[in-house]
Scaffold this motif. Structure first.
Motif, PDB file in Angstrom:
ATOM      1  N   LYS A 404       0.948 -10.688  -3.761  1.00  0.00           N
ATOM      2  CA  LYS A 404       1.708 -11.730  -3.020  1.00  0.00           C
ATOM      3  C   LYS A 404       1.015 -12.085  -1.737  1.00  0.00           C
ATOM      4  N   ALA A 405       0.049 -11.376  -1.189  1.00  0.00           N
ATOM      5  CA  ALA A 405      -0.882 -11.934  -0.159  1.00  0.00           C
ATOM      6  C   ALA A 405      -1.888 -12.987  -0.729  1.00  0.00           C
ATOM      7  N   THR A 406      -2.247 -12.632  -1.770  1.00  0.00           N
ATOM      8  CA  THR A 406      -3.434 -13.576  -2.428  1.00  0.00           C
ATOM      9  C   THR A 406      -2.611 -14.930  -2.956  1.00  0.00           C
ATOM     10  N   ASN A 407      -1.515 -14.876  -3.481  1.00  0.00           N
ATOM     11  CA  ASN A 407      -0.728 -16.159  -3.530  1.00  0.00           C
ATOM     12  C   ASN A 407      -0.268 -17.009  -2.356  1.00  0.00           C
ATOM     13  N   VAL A 408      -0.280 -16.226  -0.987  1.00  0.00           N
ATOM     14  CA  VAL A 408       0.039 -17.070   0.182  1.00  0.00           C
ATOM     15  C   VAL A 408      -1.257 -17.381   0.564  1.00  0.00           C
ATOM     16  N   ILE A 409      -2.448 -16.733   0.575  1.00  0.00           N
ATOM     17  CA  ILE A 409      -3.620 -17.335   0.853  1.00  0.00           C
ATOM     18  C   ILE A 409      -4.069 -18.409   0.168  1.00  0.00           C
ATOM     19  N   LYS A 410      -3.836 -18.347  -1.410  1.00  0.00           N
ATOM     20  CA  LYS A 410      -4.105 -19.497  -2.426  1.00  0.00           C
ATOM     21  C   LYS A 410      -3.216 -20.677  -1.783  1.00  0.00           C
ATOM     22  N   ALA A 411      -2.083 -20.690  -1.384  1.00  0.00           N
ATOM     23  CA  ALA A 411      -1.289 -21.636  -0.968  1.00  0.00           C
ATOM     24  C   ALA A 411      -1.541 -22.387   0.477  1.00  0.00           C
ATOM     25  N   GLY A 412      -2.601 -21.729   1.316  1.00  0.00           N
ATOM     26  CA  GLY A 412      -3.014 -22.162   2.576  1.00  0.00           C
ATOM     27  C   GLY A 412      -1.986 -21.702   3.441  1.00  0.00           C
ATOM     28  N   GLY A 413      -1.589 -20.582   3.159  1.00  0.00           N
ATOM     29  CA  GLY A 413      -0.406 -19.918   4.315  1.00  0.00           C
ATOM     30  C   GLY A 413      -1.279 -19.356   5.541  1.00  0.00           C
ATOM     31  N   LEU A 414      -0.884 -19.455   6.588  1.00  0.00           N
ATOM     32  CA  LEU A 414      -1.393 -18.837   8.006  1.00  0.00           C
ATOM     33  C   LEU A 414      -1.412 -17.385   8.169  1.00  0.00           C
ATOM     34  N   ALA A 415      -0.260 -16.913   7.756  1.00  0.00           N
ATOM     35  CA  ALA A 415       0.153 -15.525   7.769  1.00  0.00           C
ATOM     36  C   ALA A 415       1.635 -15.272   6.951  1.00  0.00           C
ATOM     37  N   ALA A 416       1.843 -13.957   7.015  1.00  0.00           N
ATOM     38  CA  ALA A 416       3.060 -13.945   6.074  1.00  0.00           C
ATOM     39  C   ALA A 416       4.026 -12.770   6.575  1.00  0.00           C
ATOM     40  N   VAL A 417       5.305 -13.054   6.493  1.00  0.00           N
ATOM     41  CA  VAL A 417       6.447 -12.168   6.992  1.00  0.00           C
ATOM     42  C   VAL A 417       7.080 -11.917   5.631  1.00  0.00           C
ATOM     43  N   MET A 418       7.194 -10.491   5.390  1.00  0.00           N
ATOM     44  CA  MET A 418       7.682 -10.021   4.401  1.00  0.00           C
ATOM     45  C   MET A 418       9.202  -9.047   4.694  1.00  0.00           C
ATOM     46  N   TYR A 419      10.100  -9.737   4.101  1.00  0.00           N
ATOM     47  CA  TYR A 419      11.353  -8.993   4.274  1.00  0.00           C
ATOM     48  C   TYR A 419      11.885  -8.050   3.207  1.00  0.00           C
ATOM     49  N   ASN A 420      12.348  -6.940   3.608  1.00  0.00           N
ATOM     50  CA  ASN A 420      12.724  -5.877   2.674  1.00  0.00           C
ATOM     51  C   ASN A 420      13.685  -6.613   1.653  1.00  0.00           C
ATOM     52  N   SER A 421      13.605  -5.921   0.427  1.00  0.00           N
ATOM     53  CA  SER A 421      14.502  -6.127  -0.725  1.00  0.00           C
ATOM     54  C   SER A 421      15.852  -5.305  -0.783  1.00  0.00           C
ATOM     55  N   ASP A 422      15.732  -4.338   0.293  1.00  0.00           N
ATOM     56  CA  ASP A 422      17.097  -3.488   0.449  1.00  0.00           C
ATOM     57  C   ASP A 422      17.247  -3.286   1.756  1.00  0.00           C
ATOM     58  N   GLY A 423      18.281  -2.457   2.226  1.00  0.00           N
ATOM     59  CA  GLY A 423      18.664  -2.250   3.483  1.00  0.00           C
ATOM     60  C   GLY A 423      17.811  -1.147   4.309  1.00  0.00           C
ATOM     61  N   SER A 424      16.789  -0.561   3.617  1.00  0.00           N
ATOM     62  CA  SER A 424      15.856   0.377   4.237  1.00  0.00           C
ATOM     63  C   SER A 424      14.987  -0.078   5.301  1.00  0.00           C
ATOM     64  N   GLU A 425      14.563   0.788   5.911  1.00  0.00           N
ATOM     65  CA  GLU A 425      13.597   0.480   7.023  1.00  0.00           C
ATOM     66  C   GLU A 425      12.478  -0.158   6.499  1.00  0.00           C
ATOM     67  N   MET A 426      11.775  -1.311   7.421  1.00  0.00           N
ATOM     68  CA  MET A 426      10.604  -1.865   6.762  1.00  0.00           C
ATOM     69  C   MET A 426       9.545  -1.467   7.278  1.00  0.00           C
ATOM     70  N   GLN A 427       8.316  -1.410   6.682  1.00  0.00           N
ATOM     71  CA  GLN A 427       7.231  -0.781   7.213  1.00  0.00           C
ATOM     72  C   GLN A 427       6.010  -1.990   7.163  1.00  0.00           C
ATOM     73  N   THR A 428       4.880  -1.563   7.819  1.00  0.00           N
ATOM     74  CA  THR A 428       3.828  -2.398   7.614  1.00  0.00           C
ATOM     75  C   THR A 428       3.319  -2.591   6.476  1.00  0.00           C
ATOM     76  N   PRO A 429       3.300  -3.774   5.968  1.00  0.00           N
ATOM     77  CA  PRO A 429       2.534  -3.948   4.669  1.00  0.00           C
ATOM     78  C   PRO A 429       1.180  -3.330   4.638  1.00  0.00           C
ATOM     79  N   GLU A 430       0.675  -2.680   3.496  1.00  0.00           N
ATOM     80  CA  GLU A 430      -0.696  -2.249   3.352  1.00  0.00           C
ATOM     81  C   GLU A 430      -1.090  -3.003   2.191  1.00  0.00           C
ATOM     82  N   TYR A 431      -2.623  -3.326   2.381  1.00  0.00           N
ATOM     83  CA  TYR A 431      -3.244  -3.913   1.164  1.00  0.00           C
ATOM     84  C   TYR A 431      -4.321  -2.876   0.961  1.00  0.00           C
ATOM     85  N   TYR A 432      -4.503  -2.905  -0.462  1.00  0.00           N
ATOM     86  CA  TYR A 432      -5.648  -2.068  -1.107  1.00  0.00           C
ATOM     87  C   TYR A 432      -6.896  -2.961  -0.982  1.00  0.00           C
TER      88      TYR A 432
END
Length: 864
Positions: A404-432
C-alpha cells in the motif's frame, strides 16, 4: 494488552477466501496452530501434598523416583514451594501420558506463553510533560480526590509486567530504599545471558527496553505533580516477568506470583493474556491458590474483541480473578486528524504515525482518496487518482502495508491515512521495509465518513501534527471494540468490570519520552487494581466478599443502541466507580445454587440467593428490579461462527421473592431469585444475561448496585465443535504437499524428512480433551495403541486474528504406546493403520465426537 494480528494477516486472508465447499485439491495454508502458545517438551507439574509439608516433600521424591524407574529422561528447571507444591520440568512430549499417570502427579500442565502487545510504544522524539488524568472524571476518582484522603497508602500492590523505570519522578527516583514507594521487586528474565544463551535473573526490575510495565504502573500509582494515578501513594512491588519480546512463560508467572505472595502483596496486577484461556491452565490455577490466601488478583481481559465470544484471556479467566475490559469514556488524549471539507472541519482521533525519519507536521495539505483504475481504495494496485502532494486516504485489507505504502509513494502522495476495514480498533500501521511514508490509522466509521464527504467535494484539506490534544469520543460509554468478550469457557461471568483503556496518557521510561499514549485492556486492569487499593486502605482486613461487592457491584452498566444494556459477556457489571465503591453502605454476596452455564440441560430454572448486610448506622430500604441485557449469539442460523456476535432482544424470565427490603443497622437480609430461559428457542443459540439492580428507596441514601446473571439458552451439543465453514476439515494431508487426502485413500508415508501424515482440524468451540488412538486399518473400531490420552487437553477454539492460528495441526511420527504400559514408547511396525481422534467438549459427560483418518501405511523400511 491489544493483539495486532499483523504477522498472520496474509495467512488469515488466504484461508478466509477459500469458499465453503471448494477446498478440494487446494493446498492447506500453514497454520501456526499452538506453536507460539504451547512450549514443546516443557511442563509445570503439581505434586500431591501441600507445599512446605512432609507429605508434599515425600510426594515430589516419590515422583522423581518413579520417573527414574520408568527410564523417563527429565530435567528439573525450577521448583515451586510457596503456593504450589510442584516444579517446572523438561520432558519430551511423547512421555506425557506416562508422567500424567504417576500417582503423585496431581496436575500436569503444558507450559504456555502469554504476551503484552498493546498499541506499540514508539521511540521518543522528545520528552512529554505530566498531564492530568482525564479518565478520573468518569470513574469517580476526581470525587474521591476532592472529598476524601484515600490514596492507597499502606497497601502493597505487585505489578507483574516488563518492569519499571523507577528513576522516573512519578515513582520517586528510587528502588528498595528507605521511604521509597517502589519497595519490592525482582527481575525474573534478566538482561544478561549465561554461556548457554539463557537469561540470568537479577534483583533489578528496571524496565529497560519495553515501556509497558512503566505505563501500567503510572496508571495504578504514578505521582508526579498534575499527573496522579488511581492510588498514588500505594507501595509497589515490581516483578519483571517480560523482557524485550513481550512474551512470558507459565513457569515465570508462577514463580513471580509466589514471590509476590512471599513479599506480602495485597494485590497483584497482571496486564497479560493468553486468548481463549482455561481456568485449568497452570497460571490460572496458581493464581487461584494466591486468591485463596487472601490476595486480590486483577487481570486484563485481553484485546481480542474482534474474535467474538469466549475470547477472554488467561489468567483473567479464573473465576476469582477480577477480569477487566476496556470502556470508552467521553474525552481522551489523542493524536488528531483534522479534515476540512467545503469550509467545515471534522476532527477524529488517530494513531501515532508509522515510525519514520520524517517528522509528522503537515498543515492544510490536499486530502484525497487513493483510488486505483477499478475505483478501489485498498492501494493494492497502482493508484491512478491524482494524489500528488496529498494526504491519501486508503483502506486496510487485501494486501500488506508495504505494498500500500509503495503505491502511495509512486503516485506522489505526501502521507497516508489508513482506515480499518472492520469495526475493530485501528493500530499504527507498521512496515517491514524501510519506507519513509508517514502513515497513521483511523477507525472504520471515520474512514467511511470521509469517503462520503469526499464524494461530494473536490476541495478537501487535512492537517496532522505530532501534538497530543484532547478529543471527544464519538462512542462514549461503549465497550472498546478491541476489548475481549466473555464468558469464560466454562460460562463463568466474565469480564467482571470495565475501566478506561483507550489512549491512556501515562508514564513511560524516560528513554521513551517520560509520558505517552497506549491503549488496551492492559491499561484498564491497573485502573481497577488501584481502586481495590483505595478500598483496602479504608479497611485492610476487609473480607474478600465485601471488597469485591464494593468494587464490582457499584459499577455502572451502559446501554446498547437497542435501549437494553450491553451483554454481560461484553461489559461485565459496567464502568468502575471508585467513589461508589468507597462509600458503599451495604455489602452483598451472591450464592448460585446451580451452575448457570454451558450445560447440556436447557430450559432449567436455576436459583440465586442475594444476601446483604446493612453496614450503615441508619435504617436502609432498598428496592430491587430486573434489568435484562441484550442476548448475544456466537453463531448464525447456519451454525457457523458469527463475529461480531449477533444480538437479540429475547430475554430470560427472572422472578424475585421480594422487590423491596428493610434492614436495620448491622442486620442481614436476602432475596431469592429464579432465572429461566423462558421462550428462548434452542435454534437461536443465544446467551442471555442481565442485572438484578438494587437502589435506595425514596427518602433513603446509598449507592446503586448491579448483580449479574448469565446463562445459555441452548445445549452445547446443539452446535458441532468443528467449524462448518471449512467442510474439508478435519482432514489429513501429506506434509510434503499439504493436499487434503480423500477419506478412503490409502497412503504410504516414509516417516522421514518431511513425509509424515498431518491431521488438521478447526474448532469453533473449546474442547476439554482430545484423545488420539491407533487402530489397525482392517479393524478400525478396535483400539491397538495410543498416541496420547491426555496431552491435548483444555484447547481453545480457533482465532483468526491472533497467532493462535486458524486451525490446529497434529503431525504423527509413527510413535505410540500400549495403553496398559504408557511409559513404553515404540515405533509402530510395518502395517496399515488409522488414527482415531476423540473430542470431548467442555463437559466431559457430553457425547464425544470422533474423527477417523484415511488409512496410513507404514512401510517395512521404518525401524522400530
Amino acid at each position: 494488552m491489544r493483539a495486532t494480528g499483523l504477522t498472520l494477516l496474509g495467512l488469515v486472508v488466504a484461508l478466509a477466501q477459500v469458499p465453503h465447499g471448494t477446498l478440494g485439491r487446494t493446498p492447506i495454508p500453514v497454520s501456526n496452530g499452538t506453536s507460539l502458545f504451547t512450549i514443546p517438551d516443557n511442563y509445570v507439574i503439581e505434586f500431591t501434598g501441600a507445599p512446605g509439608t512432609s507429605a508434599g516433600s515425600s510426594a515430589s521424591r516419590d515422583f522423581y523416583s518413579t520417573m527414574a524407574t520408568q527410564n523417563i529422561p527429565f530435567t528439573i528447571r525450577k521448583n515451586y514451594t510457596r503456593l504450589l507444591n510442584g516444579a517446572y520440568i523438561g520432558v519430551q512430549d511423547k512421555y506425557y501420558d506416562a508422567v500424567y499417570n504417576i500417582g503423585t502427579a496431581l496436575s500436569l500442565w503444558s507450559s504456555r506463553t502469554s504476551s503484552v502487545n498493546d498499541s506499540p510504544i514508539p521511540p521518543a522524539t522528545k520528552a512529554l510533560p505530566p498531564r492530568p488524568f482525564l479518565a478520573h472524571e468518569y470513574t469517580g476518582i476526581n470525587k474521591v480526590r476532592n472529598s476524601t484522603s484515600w490514596t492507597g497508602a499502606g497497601v502493597k500492590v505487585g505489578i507483574l509486567d516488563t518492569g519499571l523505570d523507577y528513576t522516573h519522578p512519578a515513582f520517586g527516583n528510587c528502588f528498595n530504599t528507605t521511604n521509597c514507594r517502589v519497595r519490592y521487586g525482582y527481575d525474573f528474565v534478566g538482561d544478561a545471558y549465561n554461556g548457554n544463551n539463557i537469561p540470568v535473573p537479577d534483583r533489578d526490575p528496571m524496565d529497560s527496553c519495553n515501556g509497558h510495565g512503566t505505563h501500567v504502573a503510572g496508571i495504578l500509582a504514578g505521582n508526579d505533580g498534575v499527573f496522579q494515578g488511581v492510588a498514588p501513594n500505594a507501595t509497589l512491588g515490581i516483578y519483571r516477568i517480560l523482557g524485550c519480546s513481550g512474551l512470558v512463560e507459565s513457569s515465570v508467572i508462577i514463580e513471580a506470583v509466589e514471590t509476590a505472595y512471599n513479599d506480602g502483596m495485597h494485590i497483584i496486577n497482571l496486564s497479560i493474556a493468553n486468548v481463549g484461556g482455561w481456568n485449568q491452565w497452570a497460571e490460572s490455577s496458581v493464581i487461584d491458590k494466591a486468591i485463596a490466601k487472601g490476595i486480590y488478583v486483577v487481570g486484563s481481559a485481553g484485546n481480542n474483541g474482534a474474535e467474538g465470544l469466549w475470547a477472554l484471556g488467561a489468567p483473567a479467566v479464573s473465576p476469582n480473578t477480577i477480569a477487566v475490559g476496556s470502556m470508552e469514556v467521553p474525552r481522551m488524549y489523542s493524536w488528531a486528524l483534522d479534515v476540512t471539507v467545503s469550509g467545515q472541519t471534522y476532527r477524529v482521533r488517530r494513531t501515532d504515525q508509522q515510525p519514520t525519519s520524517i517528522p509528522l507536521d503537515i498543515t492544510n495539505a490536499p486530502f484525497r482518496r487513493g483510488l486505483d483504475a477499478a475505483g478501489n481504495d485498498y492501494a493494492c494496485q497502482p493508484i491512478t487518482a491524482n494524489v500528488k502532494g496529498a494526504i491519501v486516504l486508503i483502506q486496510r485489507g487485501f494486501c500488506d502495508f508495504d505494498t500500500k505504502a509503495t503505491n502511495v509513494i509512486k503516485a506522489g502522495g505526501l502521507a497516508a491515512v489508513m482506515y480499518n476495514s472492520d469495526g475493530s480498533e485501528m493500530q499504527t500501521p507498521e512496515y517491514y521495509a524501510a519506507l519513509t511514508l508517514p502513515t497513521v490509522g483511523i477507525w472504520q466509521r471515520d474512514g467511511q465518513k470521509f469517503v462520503t464527504l469526499l464524494a461530494g467535494s473536490q476541495s478537501a484539506t487535512a492537517t496532522m501534527t505530532q501534538a497530543i490534544d484532547i478529543v471527544d469520543s464519538d462512542v462514549p460509554y461503549t465497550p472498546s471494540a478491541y476489548s475481549s468478550w466473555g464468558p469464560n469457557i466454562e460460562a463463568v461471568h466474565k469480564p467482571d468490570v470495565m475501566a478506561p483503556g483507550t489512549n491512556i496518557y501515562s508514564t513511560l521510561p524516560k528513554s521513551r519520552g517520560s509520558y505517552g499514549l497506549v491503549s488496551g485492556t492492559s491499561m484498564a486492569a491497573p485502573y481497577v487494581a488501584g481502586v481495590v487499593a483505595l478500598v483496602l486502605q479504608t479497611n485492610i482486613t476487609a473480607s474478600n466478599l465485601t471488597v469485591l461487592s464494593n468494587v464490582l457491584h457499584t459499577a455502572t452498566p451502559y446501554k446498547h443502541s437497542s435501549g437494553m444494556y450491553y451483554s454481560l459477556a461484553q461489559q461485565g457489571t459496567g464502568l468502575i466507580n471508585a467513589y461508589n465503591a468507597l462509600t458503599a453502605n451495604i455489602a452483598f454476596r451472591i450464592r448460585y445454587k446451580l451452575i448457570c452455564g454451558y450445560t447440556d440441560v436447557t430450559n432449567m430454572a436455576y436459583p440465586i440467593t442475594l444476601f446483604y448486610t446493612n453496614r450503615a448506622t441508619t435504617n436502609l430500604v432498598y428496592n430491587f428490579q430486573v434489568a435484562p441485557s441484550i442476548s448475544v449469539s456466537g453463531f448464525g442460523v447456519d451454525k457457523r461462527p458469527a463475529n461480531p456476535p449477533l444480538t437479540d432482544t429475547t430475554t430470560a424470565v427472572v422472578t424475585m421473592s421480594t422487590t423491596s427490603s428493610f434492614t436495620a443497622p448491622g442486620t442481614n437480609g436476602s432475596n431469592d431469585i429464579t432465572i429461566k430461559r423462558g421462550k428462548m428457542a434452542d435454534s437461536s443459540l443465544l446467551i442471555y444475561s442481565g442485572y438484578i439492580q438494587a437502589y435506595p428507596a425514596p427518602g433513603y441514601s446509598g449507592q446503586n448496585y448491579s448483580f449479574p446473571y448469565l446463562g445459555y439458552g441452548y445445549s452445547s451439543s446443539s452446535v458441532t465443535i468443528f467449524d462448518p465453514s471449512y467442510d474439508m476439515m478435519p482432514c489429513m494431508f501429506r506434509s510434503l504437499d499439504r493436499i487434503p487426502l480423500p477419506a478412503k485413500s490409502n497412503t504410504t508415508f516414509t516417516f522421514t524428512g518431511n513425509d509424515y501424515p498431518v491431521v488438521a482440524f478447526r474448532l469453533q468451540h473449546p474442547v476439554r480433551q482430545i484423545q488420539i488412538k491407533v487402530a489397525y486399518a482392517e479393524t478400525p473400531t478396535a483400539i491397538h495403541s495410543s498416541v496420547t490420552q491426555n496431552q491435548y487437553a483444555y484447547r481453545s477454539r480457533n482465532f483468526d486474528g491472533t497467532s493462535q492460528g486458524q486451525f490446529f495441526e497434529f503431525k504423527w511420527d509413527g510413535m505410540g504406546y500400549y495403553q496398559k504400559s504408557p511409559s513404553t514408547i515404540f515405533m509402530h511396525p510395518s502395517r496399515s493403520y488409522v488414527l482415531i481422534f476423540t473430542f470431548r467438549t467442555v463437559y466431559m459427560s457430553s457425547k464425544a465426537i470422533t474423527y477417523t483418518t484415511p488409512v496410513i501405511h507404514i512401510p517395512k523400511t521404518i525401524k522400530s
